[in-house]
Design a protein around this motif. Structure first.
Motif, PDB file in Angstrom:
ATOM      1  N   ALA A   1       0.839  -1.212   0.000  1.00 59.36           N
ATOM      2  CA  ALA A   1       0.000   0.000   0.000  1.00 59.36           C
ATOM      3  C   ALA A   1       0.872   1.260   0.000  1.00 59.36           C
ATOM      4  O   ALA A   1       0.608   2.210  -0.745  1.00 59.36           O
ATOM      5  CB  ALA A   1      -0.916  -0.019   1.221  1.00 59.36           C
ATOM      6  N   ASN A   2       1.922   1.237   0.824  1.00 54.66           N
ATOM      7  CA  ASN A   2       2.829   2.397   0.870  1.00 54.66           C
ATOM      8  C   ASN A   2       3.502   2.615  -0.484  1.00 54.66           C
ATOM      9  O   ASN A   2       3.671   3.754  -0.934  1.00 54.66           O
ATOM     10  CB  ASN A   2       3.907   2.197   1.935  1.00 54.66           C
ATOM     11  CG  ASN A   2       3.366   2.341   3.342  1.00 54.66           C
ATOM     12  OD1 ASN A   2       2.308   2.928   3.544  1.00 54.66           O
ATOM     13  ND2 ASN A   2       4.080   1.801   4.310  1.00 54.66           N
ATOM     14  N   THR A   3       3.895   1.524  -1.123  1.00 58.70           N
ATOM     15  CA  THR A   3       4.585   1.643  -2.403  1.00 58.70           C
ATOM     16  C   THR A   3       3.658   2.198  -3.474  1.00 58.70           C
ATOM     17  O   THR A   3       4.056   3.051  -4.286  1.00 58.70           O
ATOM     18  CB  THR A   3       5.140   0.261  -2.840  1.00 58.70           C
ATOM     19  OG1 THR A   3       5.926  -0.265  -1.779  1.00 58.70           O
ATOM     20  CG2 THR A   3       5.994   0.382  -4.086  1.00 58.70           C
ATOM     21  N   VAL A   4       2.425   1.714  -3.481  1.00 59.41           N
ATOM     22  CA  VAL A   4       1.450   2.227  -4.462  1.00 59.41           C
ATOM     23  C   VAL A   4       1.202   3.715  -4.212  1.00 59.41           C
ATOM     24  O   VAL A   4       1.176   4.522  -5.155  1.00 59.41           O
ATOM     25  CB  VAL A   4       0.132   1.419  -4.381  1.00 59.41           C
ATOM     26  CG1 VAL A   4      -0.950   2.073  -5.216  1.00 59.41           C
ATOM     27  CG2 VAL A   4       0.365  -0.025  -4.845  1.00 59.41           C
ATOM     28  N   GLU A   5       1.051   4.065  -2.932  1.00 59.65           N
ATOM     29  CA  GLU A   5       0.832   5.471  -2.589  1.00 59.65           C
ATOM     30  C   GLU A   5       2.022   6.321  -3.038  1.00 59.65           C
ATOM     31  O   GLU A   5       1.853   7.406  -3.602  1.00 59.65           O
ATOM     32  CB  GLU A   5       0.636   5.607  -1.077  1.00 59.65           C
ATOM     33  CG  GLU A   5       0.250   7.012  -0.633  1.00 59.65           C
ATOM     34  CD  GLU A   5       0.099   7.110   0.882  1.00 59.65           C
ATOM     35  OE1 GLU A   5      -0.156   6.075   1.533  1.00 59.65           O
ATOM     36  OE2 GLU A   5       0.253   8.231   1.407  1.00 59.65           O
ATOM     37  N   TYR A   6       3.197   5.781  -2.798  1.00 60.78           N
ATOM     38  CA  TYR A   6       4.408   6.505  -3.208  1.00 60.78           C
ATOM     39  C   TYR A   6       4.444   6.652  -4.729  1.00 60.78           C
ATOM     40  O   TYR A   6       4.750   7.733  -5.254  1.00 60.78           O
ATOM     41  CB  TYR A   6       5.653   5.761  -2.721  1.00 60.78           C
ATOM     42  CG  TYR A   6       6.936   6.352  -3.242  1.00 60.78           C
ATOM     43  CD1 TYR A   6       7.573   7.389  -2.560  1.00 60.78           C
ATOM     44  CD2 TYR A   6       7.507   5.898  -4.423  1.00 60.78           C
ATOM     45  CE1 TYR A   6       8.725   7.955  -3.043  1.00 60.78           C
ATOM     46  CE2 TYR A   6       8.664   6.461  -4.916  1.00 60.78           C
ATOM     47  CZ  TYR A   6       9.275   7.483  -4.217  1.00 60.78           C
ATOM     48  OH  TYR A   6      10.424   8.041  -4.714  1.00 60.78           O
ATOM     49  N   ALA A   7       4.122   5.568  -5.434  1.00 61.47           N
ATOM     50  CA  ALA A   7       4.198   5.596  -6.899  1.00 61.47           C
ATOM     51  C   ALA A   7       3.233   6.620  -7.477  1.00 61.47           C
ATOM     52  O   ALA A   7       3.602   7.427  -8.347  1.00 61.47           O
ATOM     53  CB  ALA A   7       3.902   4.200  -7.462  1.00 61.47           C
ATOM     54  N   ILE A   8       2.014   6.608  -6.978  1.00 58.11           N
ATOM     55  CA  ILE A   8       1.030   7.584  -7.488  1.00 58.11           C
ATOM     56  C   ILE A   8       1.456   9.004  -7.105  1.00 58.11           C
ATOM     57  O   ILE A   8       1.449   9.920  -7.936  1.00 58.11           O
ATOM     58  CB  ILE A   8      -0.382   7.273  -6.927  1.00 58.11           C
ATOM     59  CG1 ILE A   8      -0.868   5.927  -7.482  1.00 58.11           C
ATOM     60  CG2 ILE A   8      -1.371   8.385  -7.278  1.00 58.11           C
ATOM     61  CD1 ILE A   8      -2.120   5.385  -6.820  1.00 58.11           C
ATOM     62  N   GLY A   9       1.838   9.142  -5.841  1.00 55.33           N
ATOM     63  CA  GLY A   9       2.227  10.466  -5.356  1.00 55.33           C
ATOM     64  C   GLY A   9       3.473  11.007  -6.016  1.00 55.33           C
ATOM     65  O   GLY A   9       3.677  12.225  -6.054  1.00 55.33           O
ATOM     66  N   ASN A  10       4.282  10.136  -6.537  1.00 55.27           N
ATOM     67  CA  ASN A  10       5.536  10.566  -7.154  1.00 55.27           C
ATOM     68  C   ASN A  10       5.396  10.738  -8.668  1.00 55.27           C
ATOM     69  O   ASN A  10       5.782  11.762  -9.224  1.00 55.27           O
ATOM     70  CB  ASN A  10       6.625   9.539  -6.840  1.00 55.27           C
ATOM     71  CG  ASN A  10       7.964   9.944  -7.422  1.00 55.27           C
ATOM     72  OD1 ASN A  10       8.330  11.103  -7.385  1.00 55.27           O
ATOM     73  ND2 ASN A  10       8.682   8.979  -7.972  1.00 55.27           N
ATOM     74  N   VAL A  11       4.812   9.731  -9.324  1.00 56.72           N
ATOM     75  CA  VAL A  11       4.807   9.725 -10.788  1.00 56.72           C
ATOM     76  C   VAL A  11       3.917  10.830 -11.356  1.00 56.72           C
ATOM     77  O   VAL A  11       4.327  11.576 -12.264  1.00 56.72           O
ATOM     78  CB  VAL A  11       4.364   8.340 -11.325  1.00 56.72           C
ATOM     79  CG1 VAL A  11       4.233   8.380 -12.842  1.00 56.72           C
ATOM     80  CG2 VAL A  11       5.362   7.278 -10.907  1.00 56.72           C
ATOM     81  N   VAL A  12       2.701  10.958 -10.840  1.00 59.45           N
ATOM     82  CA  VAL A  12       1.767  11.946 -11.413  1.00 59.45           C
ATOM     83  C   VAL A  12       2.321  13.362 -11.319  1.00 59.45           C
ATOM     84  O   VAL A  12       2.429  14.070 -12.341  1.00 59.45           O
ATOM     85  CB  VAL A  12       0.370  11.823 -10.741  1.00 59.45           C
ATOM     86  CG1 VAL A  12      -0.556  12.925 -11.239  1.00 59.45           C
ATOM     87  CG2 VAL A  12      -0.221  10.447 -11.018  1.00 59.45           C
ATOM     88  N   PRO A  13       2.723  13.818 -10.114  1.00 57.30           N
ATOM     89  CA  PRO A  13       3.295  15.169 -10.063  1.00 57.30           C
ATOM     90  C   PRO A  13       4.587  15.297 -10.868  1.00 57.30           C
ATOM     91  O   PRO A  13       4.824  16.335 -11.492  1.00 57.30           O
ATOM     92  CB  PRO A  13       3.586  15.389  -8.575  1.00 57.30           C
ATOM     93  CG  PRO A  13       2.766  14.390  -7.862  1.00 57.30           C
ATOM     94  CD  PRO A  13       2.650  13.227  -8.780  1.00 57.30           C
ATOM     95  N   ALA A  14       5.405  14.237 -10.865  1.00 57.37           N
ATOM     96  CA  ALA A  14       6.677  14.319 -11.589  1.00 57.37           C
ATOM     97  C   ALA A  14       6.443  14.533 -13.081  1.00 57.37           C
ATOM     98  O   ALA A  14       7.157  15.312 -13.732  1.00 57.37           O
ATOM     99  CB  ALA A  14       7.505  13.052 -11.357  1.00 57.37           C
TER     100      ALA A  14
ATOM    101  N   VAL B   1      11.414   1.950  -4.952  1.00 60.96           N
ATOM    102  CA  VAL B   1      11.914   2.952  -3.999  1.00 60.96           C
ATOM    103  C   VAL B   1      12.482   2.262  -2.757  1.00 60.96           C
ATOM    104  O   VAL B   1      11.886   1.351  -2.199  1.00 60.96           O
ATOM    105  CB  VAL B   1      10.792   3.936  -3.597  1.00 60.96           C
ATOM    106  CG1 VAL B   1       9.614   3.221  -2.967  1.00 60.96           C
ATOM    107  CG2 VAL B   1      11.333   4.994  -2.643  1.00 60.96           C
ATOM    108  N   PHE B   2      13.653   2.721  -2.361  1.00 62.07           N
ATOM    109  CA  PHE B   2      14.291   2.123  -1.190  1.00 62.07           C
ATOM    110  C   PHE B   2      15.243   3.091  -0.478  1.00 62.07           C
ATOM    111  O   PHE B   2      15.077   3.362   0.712  1.00 62.07           O
ATOM    112  CB  PHE B   2      15.063   0.854  -1.586  1.00 62.07           C
ATOM    113  CG  PHE B   2      15.921   0.306  -0.472  1.00 62.07           C
ATOM    114  CD1 PHE B   2      15.332  -0.274   0.641  1.00 62.07           C
ATOM    115  CD2 PHE B   2      17.305   0.379  -0.518  1.00 62.07           C
ATOM    116  CE1 PHE B   2      16.105  -0.770   1.692  1.00 62.07           C
ATOM    117  CE2 PHE B   2      18.084  -0.121   0.510  1.00 62.07           C
ATOM    118  CZ  PHE B   2      17.476  -0.701   1.615  1.00 62.07           C
ATOM    119  N   THR B   3      16.219   3.618  -1.234  1.00 62.87           N
ATOM    120  CA  THR B   3      17.317   4.340  -0.586  1.00 62.87           C
ATOM    121  C   THR B   3      16.815   5.484   0.290  1.00 62.87           C
ATOM    122  O   THR B   3      17.244   5.630   1.446  1.00 62.87           O
ATOM    123  CB  THR B   3      18.292   4.898  -1.644  1.00 62.87           C
ATOM    124  OG1 THR B   3      18.622   3.846  -2.534  1.00 62.87           O
ATOM    125  CG2 THR B   3      19.547   5.430  -0.988  1.00 62.87           C
TER     126      THR B   3
END
Lengths: 523, 321
Positions: free
Chosen positions: B97-110, B254-256
């Protein structure tokens, strides 16, 4: 690990042992405190006995300087002879007194080994690295052909690095660790069994305090620690205590904590020492918890374990039984949550890690930290006055705190076993224990801890000497069980929500109980 | 006119010689075969690297997913047990869930911000080169270094961000120390750190848009938005598609930054799939289980990427369309 009741230690952890860790520090500290009395009563120093803490006289302001070595009897006759001159003080630690005592070696002398290069892995704590480097600088006295190189890793990566090296087929020759490293690696069959070497060299295990040796013992059948084979040698004994900034107390017009302070005292004092950016304390109307500029409590040893065991709780016992959801444990967790969310005197652990450390004299008034910092800070802190006090007494009515021994061990598959063993012996040699490790904790070798030089070398104030003398009675290790590196992060993550006030201690402990049980019972 | 005999090449001459006269070993091969051998010789480092460092570990990981091992005490074939445990582990689902949230939150604005910056940089303005460098600078900065610096800036009590919030009379934000704020804070950092990459790719796409089409639309009375909507965006849609694919894959890995800035916390609020994999493998030494996590991540990414390829026909316009 075992914990529950320190008085059970000798029974549970060390069947048949004559001395428990509790007794160890009682004896060590008792000897320290007995110094004034000894010197007052006798012009010629006598071998110190081990008085019970209750028999120890109240400390004076200044520790006496021993005039001669009290145990200078068995002058070393072997190659392992103790140095008779002062050893150079490790860089970064307090200037230490030269050890005047001459302590006898605890193993038969070994033949000089041919030239070999060894690797010692450790954490990247500079004072510790300096200490090890200075001890190794004296290694040529016993093994002139051995060259040891230190490889240091950040503490957070230590265990992973160790595992990788140990499984690479080319393990380091020896390593230092703590807090469950030995049983964790031992369960995987990675740690070298020292029993044969101990027997071969007539190595005197009884020279160590049993409580200190405890974490280096492991039984592969039961997977319990504190019994079975000897896998590691202890170097010293360290524990948590509270350092406080006297200037902050004076500025806030708050009385310094009494020696036998309690949890209630802790809350009351910490609230008076916590300020928001308008200078208000948590008990005053309009206190802004989001803009705290000074915390009453904090410190590098931010861990709830001290308070959990002070409430009579525990996480995992030495018999690998998970007791996280016990009422006592929940009580301890709830108190820590209150310190953060109700009293606003303690930052969350994630916030705490970026707060300036105690020696800066900023932000934190009372810092729970390790005993190893006492000597270091004595030398390092020049800008403000500070003092120490033991951890407060919890609801069970007696003091309980967190502590333990650091350990040296070697690895299965090591190619230079004899050389590694000889270096390991030198690292815990009584004179090295007294001269160097004594600056960072109580020596684990009884004779070193009892030496009259010890308090001077450690630069202990009478109060610190008293705390050290009593710590053995209430210190418990931080659950050094098998798989502790696996379950501790799981527990920490579950408790993270508690510290934020987003979950009750009961719910978090129940969840953690299930998860940790799953880890401990997994095949 | 007499026909000229084609001049013989050295290869023809060599091949026409009796084998005994052509010499031994490599030199006895025909020229074409020699070329083939040389081709394989030059390809060998890449092929070897591919097998040793990519395909080999990938295949090994595939097998390990069905095994229980710590590489120390042996191997045990456990079938689908790792997957059964994985799917019943609440922590894994939190990490998903965190990864999906991160992906959406990152990719769309990016993508949106990256495109906006690229359009701005594509104008004839002064100092364009400077701004291009400025936006790309975080991409070439080591992630660990910039993560550490941002972690300090995010610090709740003494960080520079909260300092400015206080200056303007706002309440400080527990950026990395609150379960609600930690992941969004990391997303913001990630957008800052990675924005240069889509900007550069979008810029390349924008500069390949046929100028005559834009000018023709302008002559036909199209306003800037219509021109962008109907000319520019379709023209750069292949580049956009490429950028989205890359960003999604990168986001799921995402990891580092989470490892450095929060170590997955507070609680499990920034615990991602790769962190879960890392902890299981390198902290707990459960390499079979960690391989199962890797396989699941691979399947997730494969499905998403396949979906994107399937859907591209609705919005991606290639030159030949």
């Amino acid at each position: 690990m075992k914990v529950v009741n320190p008085s059970d230690r000798a029974v549970v952890g060390q069947k048949g042992a004559s001395l428990s860790r509790r007794v160890f520090l009682q004896v060590a500290g008792g000897a320290v405190l007995a110094l004034p009395l000894l010197q007052a009563c006798s012009s010629a120093p006598a071998t110190p006995t081990a008085p019970a803490p209750t028999a120890v006289p109240h400390p004076t302001d200044v520790l006496p300087t021993p005039t001669s070595a009290p145990q200078a009897t068995a002058a070393a006759t072997t190659a392992a002879a103790a140095p008779t001159t002062a050893a150079a003080a490790p860089t970064g630690v307090a200037t230490q007194a030269a050890a005047q005592s001459t302590l006898k070696p605890i193993a038969n002398p070994q033949p000089v080994l041919p030239a070999q290069s060894l690797i010692l892995t450790m954490w990247d704590n500079k004072p510790h690295m300096d200490t090890v480097a200075h001890i190794l600088a004296e290694l040529p006295k016993v093994q002139p052909n051995l060259k040891v190189t230190i490889q240091a890793f950040p503490d957070a990566e230590r265990e992973t690095k160790y595992k990788l090296l140990a499984t690479s087929g080319n393990p380091p020759d020896l390593s230092i660790g703590c807090c469950g490293d030995v049983p964790t690696f031992a369960e995987l069959g990675l740690v070298l069994n020292l029993d044969d070497l101990v027997k071969r060299d007539n190595f005197d295990k009884t020279a160590f305090f049993a409580g200190s040796l405890w974490e280096g013992l492991y039984d592969p059948k039961t997977k319990y620690i504190g019994q079975g084979s000897l896998l590691a040698l202890p170097v010293n004994f360290v524990f948590d205590l509270c350092y406080y900034n006297k200037a902050m107390f004076q500025k806030a017009n708050v009385d310094e904590p009494k020696y036998d302070w309690t949890w209630d005292d802790l809350v009351a004092i910490a609230q008076k020492l916590t300020f928001d950016n308008n200078g208000k304390t948590p008990t005053q109307a309009g206190f802004d918890k989001d803009n705290i500029v000074q915390f009453g409590l904090g410190g590098a040893q931010w861990n709830e374990f001290d308070l959990v065991i002070a409430a009579g709780g525990d996480y995992v016992t030495a018999e690998n039984k998970v007791v996280i959801d016990s009422p006592e444990t929940i009580k301890g967790i709830a108190f820590v949550q209150d310190l953060i969310q109700k009293y606003h005197v303690l930052p969350t652990p994630s916030a705490n890690k970026n707060i300036p450390a105690f020696p800066t004299g900023k932000v934190v008034a009372i810092s729970k930290d390790g005993s190893w910092n006492f000597t270091i800070w004595t030398d390092a802190i020049k800008d403000f006055e500070w003092d120490v006090v033991p951890v407060p007494i919890g609801p069970i009515g007696k003091r309980v705190g967190y502590g333990g021994s650091n350990q040296f061990w070697s690895w299965n598959g090591v190619k230079q076993k004899d050389a590694a063993w000889d270096v390991m012996k030198w690292l815990v040699d009584p004179m090295m224990d007294l001269t160097y490790w004594g600056t960072q904790g109580i020596p684990s070798v009884k004779e070193a801890a009892l030496a009259l030089d010890f308090p001077k070398i450690a630069e202990f104030t009478p109060k610190m000497a008293k705390i050290s003398s009593e710590a053995g009675a209430y210190i418990q290790s931080s659950d050094p069980t098998i798989r502790s590196s696996e379950w501790k992060p799981v527990l920490a993550a579950e408790l993270g929500l508690v510290w934020e006030g987003k979950e009750t201690p009961e719910d978090a402990c129940k969840k953690a109980q299930q998860k940790v049980e799953a880890i401990m019972t997994r095949k | 006119m007499a026909m000229r005999t084609p001049r013989k090449t050295a290869t023809d001459i060599a091949e026409s010689l009796p084998s005994a006269e052509r010499g031994w070993g490599f030199s006895r091969l025909s020229h074409r075969r020699q070329e083939v051998v040389w081709a394989y010789f030059f390809l060998a480092p890449t092929i070897l690297g591919l097998f040793l460092f990519i395909l080999g570990p990938a295949i090994a990981s595939l097998v390990l997913a069905f095994v229980s091992t710590n590489f120390i005490t042996g191997f045990e074939w456990v079938g689908f047990a790792n997957f059964a445990e994985l799917f019943s582990d609440g922590t894994f689902w939190i990490s998903v869930a965190n990864t999906v949230e991160y992906a959406i939150g990152n990719v769309v604005p990016a993508v949106i911000i990256g495109l906006g910056i690229a359009i701005a940089l594509n104008q004839q303005i002064r100092g364009v080169s400077f701004f291009r460098t400025l936006y790309f600078l975080p991409v070439v900065t080591p992630i660990v270094s910039s993560s550490l610096i941002w972690a300090w800036a995010y610090e709740s009590h003494f960080g520079v961000f909260n300092y400015f919030l206080r200056l303007v009379g706002l309440h400080p934000i527990p950026w990395l120390t609150d379960t609600s704020w930690a992941l969004p804070s990391i997303i913001v950092w990630s957008i800052w750190a990675g924005i240069g990459y889509p900007v550069i790719l979008f810029l390349a796409g924008l500069q390949s848009v046929p100028r005559e089409l834009v000018e023709a639309a302008k002559l036909d009375g199209a306003n800037p938005w219509q021109s962008f909507r109907h000319i520019t965006f379709p023209a750069i849609s292949p580049a956009t598609f490429f950028i989205v694919i890359l960003l999604v894959i990168g986001a799921f890995q995402v990891f580092t930054q989470t490892y450095v800035m929060t170590d997955g916390g507070p609680g499990y609020s920034t615990y991602t799939i790769v962190m879960y994999l890392y902890v299981m493998g390198w902290n707990n030494f459960r390499f079979g289980y960690a391989s199962a996590v890797a396989l699941v991540l691979f399947v997730i990414l494969a499905v998403i990427t396949l979906l994107q390829f399937t859907l591209q026909k609705y919005w991606v316009h290639y030159e030949y369309d």
